[in-house]
Scaffold this active site. Sequence first.
Site, PDB file in Angstrom:
ATOM      1  N   HIS A  43       0.902  -1.220  -0.077  1.00 25.70           N
ATOM      2  CA  HIS A  43       0.118   0.003   0.170  1.00 25.70           C
ATOM      3  C   HIS A  43       0.902   1.182   0.121  1.00 25.70           C
ATOM      4  O   HIS A  43       1.157   1.769   1.067  1.00 25.70           O
ATOM      5  CB  HIS A  43      -1.064   0.011   1.293  1.00 25.70           C
ATOM      6  CG  HIS A  43      -2.162   1.005   1.074  1.00 25.70           C
ATOM      7  ND1 HIS A  43      -2.958   0.885   1.722  1.00 25.70           N
ATOM      8  CD2 HIS A  43      -1.924   2.287   0.724  1.00 25.70           C
ATOM      9  CE1 HIS A  43      -4.092   1.951   1.471  1.00 25.70           C
ATOM     10  NE2 HIS A  43      -3.096   2.884   0.906  1.00 25.70           N
ATOM     11  N   GLU A  70      -2.615  -1.632  -3.122  1.00 26.97           N
ATOM     12  CA  GLU A  70      -3.806  -0.980  -2.581  1.00 26.97           C
ATOM     13  C   GLU A  70      -3.304   0.440  -2.522  1.00 26.97           C
ATOM     14  O   GLU A  70      -2.297   1.069  -2.569  1.00 26.97           O
ATOM     15  CB  GLU A  70      -4.002  -1.365  -1.077  1.00 26.97           C
ATOM     16  CG  GLU A  70      -4.083  -2.723  -0.744  1.00 26.97           C
ATOM     17  CD  GLU A  70      -4.272  -2.892   0.690  1.00 26.97           C
ATOM     18  OE1 GLU A  70      -4.961  -4.120   0.948  1.00 26.97           O
ATOM     19  OE2 GLU A  70      -3.598  -2.194   1.396  1.00 26.97           O
ATOM     20  N   HIS A 190      -7.943  -6.151   7.293  1.00 27.06           N
ATOM     21  CA  HIS A 190      -7.856  -5.153   8.474  1.00 27.06           C
ATOM     22  C   HIS A 190      -8.072  -5.916   9.667  1.00 27.06           C
ATOM     23  O   HIS A 190      -8.939  -6.100   9.996  1.00 27.06           O
ATOM     24  CB  HIS A 190      -8.572  -3.823   8.127  1.00 27.06           C
ATOM     25  CG  HIS A 190      -7.938  -2.560   8.933  1.00 27.06           C
ATOM     26  ND1 HIS A 190      -7.144  -1.845   8.211  1.00 27.06           N
ATOM     27  CD2 HIS A 190      -8.077  -2.127  10.166  1.00 27.06           C
ATOM     28  CE1 HIS A 190      -6.665  -1.038   8.898  1.00 27.06           C
ATOM     29  NE2 HIS A 190      -7.030  -1.100  10.344  1.00 27.06           N
TER      30      HIS A 190
END
EC number: 2.6.99.2
Length: 239
Positions: A43, A70, A190
Amino acid sequence: MTKLSVNINKIATLRNSRGGNNPNLIQVAKDCERFGAQGITVHPRPDERHIRFADVYALKEIITTEFNIEGNPQHKYMDLVLEVKPTQATLVPDALNALTSNAGWDTIKYQSYLVEIISELKSNGIRTSIFVDPIKEMIEGAAKTGTDRIELYTERYAREYLQSPAQAIHHYRESAILAHELGLGINAGHDLDLNNLHYFYKNIPHLLEVSIGHALICDTLYYGLENTIQLYLRQLKDR
């Protein structure tokens, strides 16, 4: 089969804290795959505080499983993804100064924007996934964007799991069923960890992929990388 994609952001954070190349991010990615991970997630953020844009290009050259990038689909992210062409682009609506991702897309408010972004990604052969909360309207809105998949934002599940697993999973299960009915693939990520992952896996139908970074890297400090990946893979199997 639910795939495990290892997010290696925290490895980059550790490397960056001292400069140099220790730990070696590229070698860690190779080792994650060698130890059984079916994907690598990164990410990159505009300030490059963990994953650097140069890392993404280097990882593209060595990853043999699925590469998932991401990020918030602003210009810098889109330029990177369209050049690298990963297996999957996961769109996350995080603010520039966000410590970590903390909410899913409002797929109604940003529907036309997402339609445009997703269309461009898919026309370049990139599978798309968008980060969403387990809310019926947001799932329905996601289906109208043209995305291939959604990624269920599981921070709420992880928090509520400590009090009541059955209550924590309820909206996620309903959302997954609806998403599948609407033709969407289902990812999740997450705050999933060794304590809550198996219950999530057992109760979410059609779960294609989980992306796990922070907890997995923390566990690696105690169990070692190879053993930790194997422990997580075990959570993604029927018992």
